[in-house]
Design a protein around this motif. Sequence first.
Motif, PDB file in Angstrom:
ATOM      1  N   PHE A   1     -16.267  25.227  58.491  1.00 51.64           N
ATOM      2  CA  PHE A   1     -16.890  25.926  57.112  1.00 51.64           C
ATOM      3  C   PHE A   1     -15.573  26.683  57.235  1.00 51.64           C
ATOM      4  O   PHE A   1     -14.972  27.283  57.547  1.00 51.64           O
ATOM      5  CB  PHE A   1     -17.785  26.598  57.999  1.00 51.64           C
ATOM      6  CG  PHE A   1     -18.940  26.240  58.254  1.00 51.64           C
ATOM      7  CD1 PHE A   1     -20.493  25.994  57.493  1.00 51.64           C
ATOM      8  CD2 PHE A   1     -19.283  25.484  59.582  1.00 51.64           C
ATOM      9  CE1 PHE A   1     -20.853  24.837  58.024  1.00 51.64           C
ATOM     10  CE2 PHE A   1     -20.478  24.834  60.703  1.00 51.64           C
ATOM     11  CZ  PHE A   1     -21.565  24.286  59.252  1.00 51.64           C
ATOM     12  N   SER A   2     -15.976  26.835  55.360  1.00 53.21           N
ATOM     13  CA  SER A   2     -14.079  27.645  54.727  1.00 53.21           C
ATOM     14  C   SER A   2     -15.250  28.900  54.257  1.00 53.21           C
ATOM     15  O   SER A   2     -16.082  28.887  53.560  1.00 53.21           O
ATOM     16  CB  SER A   2     -13.801  26.808  54.004  1.00 53.21           C
ATOM     17  OG  SER A   2     -13.342  27.560  53.098  1.00 53.21           O
ATOM     18  N   VAL A   3     -14.677  30.239  54.150  1.00 54.26           N
ATOM     19  CA  VAL A   3     -15.563  31.763  53.932  1.00 54.26           C
ATOM     20  C   VAL A   3     -14.163  31.948  52.904  1.00 54.26           C
ATOM     21  O   VAL A   3     -13.417  32.775  53.633  1.00 54.26           O
ATOM     22  CB  VAL A   3     -15.749  32.745  55.068  1.00 54.26           C
ATOM     23  CG1 VAL A   3     -17.071  33.678  54.703  1.00 54.26           C
ATOM     24  CG2 VAL A   3     -16.933  31.331  56.304  1.00 54.26           C
ATOM     25  N   THR A   4     -15.409  32.772  52.085  1.00 56.06           N
ATOM     26  CA  THR A   4     -15.058  33.679  50.718  1.00 56.06           C
ATOM     27  C   THR A   4     -15.533  35.608  51.140  1.00 56.06           C
ATOM     28  O   THR A   4     -15.459  34.710  50.765  1.00 56.06           O
ATOM     29  CB  THR A   4     -14.253  33.287  49.891  1.00 56.06           C
ATOM     30  OG1 THR A   4     -13.469  32.088  50.179  1.00 56.06           O
ATOM     31  CG2 THR A   4     -13.540  34.312  48.829  1.00 56.06           C
ATOM     32  N   GLU A   5     -15.083  36.094  52.082  1.00 58.87           N
ATOM     33  CA  GLU A   5     -15.710  36.764  51.847  1.00 58.87           C
ATOM     34  C   GLU A   5     -16.077  37.846  50.670  1.00 58.87           C
ATOM     35  O   GLU A   5     -17.200  38.607  50.380  1.00 58.87           O
ATOM     36  CB  GLU A   5     -15.207  37.806  53.034  1.00 58.87           C
ATOM     37  CG  GLU A   5     -15.491  37.056  54.591  1.00 58.87           C
ATOM     38  CD  GLU A   5     -15.355  38.076  55.791  1.00 58.87           C
ATOM     39  OE1 GLU A   5     -15.037  38.847  55.227  1.00 58.87           O
ATOM     40  OE2 GLU A   5     -15.927  37.279  56.840  1.00 58.87           O
ATOM     41  N   GLY A   6     -15.025  37.842  50.362  1.00 61.05           N
ATOM     42  CA  GLY A   6     -14.814  39.022  48.758  1.00 61.05           C
ATOM     43  C   GLY A   6     -15.053  40.620  49.331  1.00 61.05           C
ATOM     44  O   GLY A   6     -15.148  40.858  50.627  1.00 61.05           O
ATOM     45  N   ASP A   7     -15.103  41.271  48.818  1.00 65.86           N
ATOM     46  CA  ASP A   7     -15.114  42.633  49.417  1.00 65.86           C
ATOM     47  C   ASP A   7     -17.275  43.157  49.545  1.00 65.86           C
ATOM     48  O   ASP A   7     -18.301  42.423  48.977  1.00 65.86           O
ATOM     49  CB  ASP A   7     -14.650  43.639  48.035  1.00 65.86           C
ATOM     50  CG  ASP A   7     -13.460  43.667  48.124  1.00 65.86           C
ATOM     51  OD1 ASP A   7     -13.279  43.392  48.672  1.00 65.86           O
ATOM     52  OD2 ASP A   7     -12.971  43.453  46.271  1.00 65.86           O
ATOM     53  N   ARG A   8     -17.384  43.878  50.247  1.00 67.21           N
ATOM     54  CA  ARG A   8     -18.559  44.293  50.884  1.00 67.21           C
ATOM     55  C   ARG A   8     -19.032  45.531  49.711  1.00 67.21           C
ATOM     56  O   ARG A   8     -18.333  46.123  49.186  1.00 67.21           O
ATOM     57  CB  ARG A   8     -18.319  45.262  52.617  1.00 67.21           C
ATOM     58  CG  ARG A   8     -19.876  45.467  52.694  1.00 67.21           C
ATOM     59  CD  ARG A   8     -19.548  46.007  53.995  1.00 67.21           C
ATOM     60  NE  ARG A   8     -18.827  47.130  54.232  1.00 67.21           N
ATOM     61  CZ  ARG A   8     -19.508  48.496  53.990  1.00 67.21           C
ATOM     62  NH1 ARG A   8     -20.728  48.624  53.835  1.00 67.21           N
ATOM     63  NH2 ARG A   8     -18.616  49.674  54.172  1.00 67.21           N
TER      64      ARG A   8
END
Length: 711
Positions: free
Chosen positions: A112-119
């Motif tokens: 699984f590849s996660v690109t979180e970005g900003d909260r």
Amino acid sequence: MTHPTKLLRGAVSAIALLGAAPMAAGVPVLGVVAVQAQEQLVASVLFEGNRRFSDADLLKMVDVSASGVYTQQRLNADIESIRQAYDREGFMSVSVTARTEAAADGRVRVIFSVTEGDRAGIAAINFTGNNAIGANNLKGAILTKESGILSWLLRDDMYNEQKLAADREIIRRYYANRGYPDVQVNSVAEYDAGRNGYFINFTVNEGQRYDFGNVGIETSIDGLNTDVLRSTVRTGQGGTYSMEDLQTSIEDMAYEATAQGYSFADVRARLDRDVATGTFNVTYLVDEGARIYVERINITGNQKTRDFVIRRELNFAEGDPFNRSMVIRGRTAIEALDYFSKVEISTGPGSAPDKIVLNINVEEKSTGEYGATAGYSTTDGILGEVSLTERNFLGRGQYLRAAIGASQSGRTFDFSFTEPRFMGLKVAAGVDAYHRIYEETNTSFYGAQSTGGQLRLGVPLTSALNASFFGGYERKVITDKDQRPGGNPAFRSAFVNDGQEFNKAFIGYTLTWNGLDDIKNPTQGLYATFSQQYVGWDHNLIKSEARGRYFVPVIQDSGIVASLRGQAGVINSLNGGGINVVEAFQPGAQLVRGFEGRGFGPRTAAGEYIGTTMFAGISAEIEFPIPGLPENYGLSGAVFADAGWVGDASDILNGGLQTAASNDVPLRTSIGASLIWDSPFGPLRGDIAHALNKSTGDRTQLFQFTISTLL
């Protein structure tokens, strides 16, 4: 040949699919078997790019890990599960993808590849229609907070619809406790992708403001003393209508009726609204309620905490009369333990019409704290501490703390243990032990090593008054070699010698009055202590100290609070031989700000601080919120004026060595301003003070950084 187990799994899956959805006409069963043939066993599950959640956290969210079987349908569901978890944490722009890689034995590796970005945070919270109460007060009351410099640590700026619903109820109660029983609150949240934040708008319809009018008590119970019940009423005539005061009066009145022996007393409030005068006339109706008994008490959710720790807070047991006010008080007492994040109490039918089952469900939270802290004090310089604290030791409700501290002026080793219900009684028993090393400094001509301990008992006398009794022993060994850098042997202490030993046994008591509305953030009420102790063995004296602080709001609901603090102490020798310097009071900045620790009072001609056997002081302070700063920063300001008096050293052994100039102005005064921070590490404050009155040998200090305390 296909393995029989695989054929069986495929057949079962095919049957499940056939049962889950209607089969299209003409679709053979072999087509379903062909879909199941795409199932592959999972060799491992890996994650990339995740920072907010650990790999272990994400593993619990994905089905391909738990089942060990890969299908595209399961994979899509797992991707959505991860995305929703990030969404709940405020990551609105998160992207989750998955891929597979071949592994040994025909298995696959799922990545699984996660690109979180900003909260996403809370860009702004706005209020409309709030004419009677300021927006800053409402922002301080609700759970949702605007994004600020500490949001990364506190994480209180996340949008959550359930939290927003709770905030609407908080605002409604806030108004209902300040004269507005008909208030209506609505909210709208809008997400701004450009700012990656939410704009939350509350609309308030306040309604008419009400006060309390005539207040009376009616009862049908013979022998009930209504004069005593009247003392529990908080809804005085002319006072602002408050739903909380009304409910508290009902609960306290029912509790007092129970204390008079009427266990089934039921209290209700009849309200008569007078729109023309804007008042509520209140009549408290005290009648005999249904005779219902507690058949059983069920406690669930407590994995660590023992049942008896919860049961002992109820003040009633199975077989006792059921009284709703007692249940409410019990729930409040359980919540006050601070062992649980949630306490829910419900009732169910018993085995007979006059019996009831009480169900208590709790949700435990962490009660252990393992910490290493560092800081700076203007008195002790750089300091640090490593500590272990457990507030619910072994689930028995016991308090345990061990700490090692160090500063530029010494080292400390402390241990403390408290049993809150000694022998099952409402008596707190504890033991303390310590070893403390104090070095010679520029403000102290001698050092010391102190080792000691004490036993203590705490007993509640009333709901506001507590008494504690203590007794112990301490051995103190003096270090007087002037080992400071560049030290001069001529500046050794004139009162003690290197290696000199003092032993003392002590016994005493402390009375504590707590009449505050909130112990952490008081706005009204009195907090006071009075203590006395006898010190014997190498000494023969009595120490007496009194401290108190009274709070009052300057403007209601403005956050501006005034307080007046007083303190005094006296030491009396019982043999007329004088007081040794090691037992003298050493008032300094804690009495009058603007002076160093040991900065004023009697001194020798060489400048050595002696101390005193008498002191008294008074301080006036006004604390206020800082305009323009969000409430969740925890910052406030204050202005103050201090005045303190210290006696001479005539009662201290060898006190004739002091010079008159060191205490020629016994009354010291100062004025100043403070910045107070309710930090995650505890309440801290910085004081800037200017000394107005001082003696010749006094040492002033413009800035002081300390831990904020009530007294």
